[in-house]
Design a protein around this motif. Structure first.
Motif, short mmCIF file in Angstrom:
data_model
loop_
_atom_site.label_atom_id
_atom_site.label_comp_id
_atom_site.label_asym_id
_atom_site.label_seq_id
_atom_site.Cartn_x
_atom_site.Cartn_y
_atom_site.Cartn_z
N ALA A 1 12.68 13.36 1.49
CA ALA A 1 11.23 13.50 1.68
C ALA A 1 10.58 12.26 2.27
N TRP A 2 11.27 11.12 2.26
CA TRP A 2 10.60 9.87 2.62
C TRP A 2 11.16 9.31 3.92
N ASN A 3 10.27 9.21 4.91
CA ASN A 3 10.58 8.57 6.17
C ASN A 3 9.83 7.24 6.21
N PRO A 4 10.51 6.10 6.09
CA PRO A 4 9.81 4.81 5.98
C PRO A 4 8.85 4.53 7.13
N ARG A 5 9.25 4.86 8.36
CA ARG A 5 8.37 4.56 9.49
C ARG A 5 7.12 5.42 9.46
N ARG A 6 7.28 6.71 9.13
CA ARG A 6 6.11 7.60 9.10
C ARG A 6 5.17 7.23 7.96
N ILE A 7 5.73 6.84 6.83
CA ILE A 7 4.88 6.45 5.70
C ILE A 7 4.14 5.15 6.01
N TRP A 8 4.84 4.20 6.64
CA TRP A 8 4.17 2.95 7.01
C TRP A 8 3.13 3.19 8.10
N MET A 9 3.35 4.21 8.95
CA MET A 9 2.37 4.55 9.97
C MET A 9 1.03 4.89 9.34
N VAL A 10 1.04 5.41 8.10
CA VAL A 10 -0.20 5.69 7.38
C VAL A 10 -1.01 4.41 7.23
#
Length: 304
Positions: free
Chosen positions: A56-65
């Protein structure tokens, strides 16, 4: 690579940077530096792959937040610094809505109750702030979930159009509000709200994957709709964590439109609570009309 980009950018701006920094406080300069670090250095280093429970966790997409929320806040802050309060209530409503349209709505409704702003200006400001929110969500979707963009636009365009028309009508009847003061939205350079939203998105990403596994796409729609009551951006960003092809564009568009419209209704209720009586109801009318327009469009598209 990210460090090289940052150094090159700073060197290319060595002549103009002092003028930009003049007048900024030390805290503001440090915050701008942190934003550059987040976007140009840390983001490129994060892996673009799925990890954790249910992948469920994509580090780059979450950091994009963090990067996007901080960027929107930075844009709103710069606009506010350039325009100041002399541009009036509508300018502060517009720039404030880049950070939080809910905060703008409640603040303007309170000022209407206190008598520090007139009815027409407040109604126009609330309608404009809601329109900015519609466009902000559309931009986020275009960046993070482009497969849902066209279905979302079909529903959001009528809502935004109605809000703009009602804002224009209210603006025509508004008297000159003079120095309208600032909508209090907090420090837009503060990274804590962005980090908190990223943590919320990480939790919701796991919840969305679980809802899809247990209940299918209907579970996703219900979960995102409930999420939208609290934070529309979190709903959009949570949907973007799904694997490509796991939900159709039409279903994703509806799943995103639902939290946006529910959040818009919530702001209408908050406006009436902040300014009880007919004045609050009139201020909330653009929000209610926008939701009605999107709802009618949804029914029409479903029928045909």
């Amino acid at each position: 690579m990210g460090a090289s980009v940052a150094v090159t950018l700073l060197l290319s701006m060595r002549e103009t940077l002092p003028g930009w920094l003049k007048g900024l406080t030390l805290a503001e300069v440090q915050s701008v530096g942190r934003f550059a670090l987040l976007s140009a250095v840390i983001l490129p280093l994060l892996p673009d792959a799925n990890y954790g429970p249910l992948d469920a966790w994509n580090p780059r997409r979450i950091w994009m937040v963090v990067v996007l929320v901080s960027g929107f806040s930075l844009l709103g802050y710069v606009a506010a610094r350039k325009l100041g309060t002399k541009a009036g209530l509508l300018a502060t409503a517009f720039t404030g809505a880049l950070v939080s349209s809910t905060a703008v709505t409640v603040s303007l409704a309170r000022r209407l109750r206190e008598g520090s702003a007139d009815q027409a200006s407040v109604t126009a400001g609330i309608a404009l702030a809601s329109t900015v929110m519609f466009f902000r969500v559309t931009i986020l979707t275009a960046i993070l979930a482009p497969f849902a963009l066209l279905p979302l636009i079909r529903l959001m365009f009528p809502a935004a159009l109605v809000a703009l028309v009602l804002a224009a009508i209210s603006l025509r009847s508004a008297r000159d509000s003079g120095d309208a003061g600032d909508v209090r939205i907090g420090n837009p350079f503060d990274l804590l709200p962005a980090l908190a939203l990223a943590a919320l998105v990480a939790v919701l990403a796991l919840a969305v994957r679980w809802a899809q596994q247990e209940y299918g796409n209907a579970g996703i729609a219900v979960l995102l709709a409930l999420t939208g009551f609290a934070d529309v951006d979190a709903a959009v960003l949570s949907l973007s964590t799904l694997a490509p092809g796991s939900i159709s564009g039409n279903e994703a568009g509806i799943a995103l439109a639902a939290p946006v419209l529910l959040n818009t209704l919530l702001k209408g209720v908050l406006a009436i609570i902040a300014c009880p009586g007919w004045g609050g109801v009139k201020a909330a009318r653009p929000l209610i009309a926008s939701v009605a327009a999107a709802g009618a469009t949804m029914l029409w598209l479903h029928a045909f």
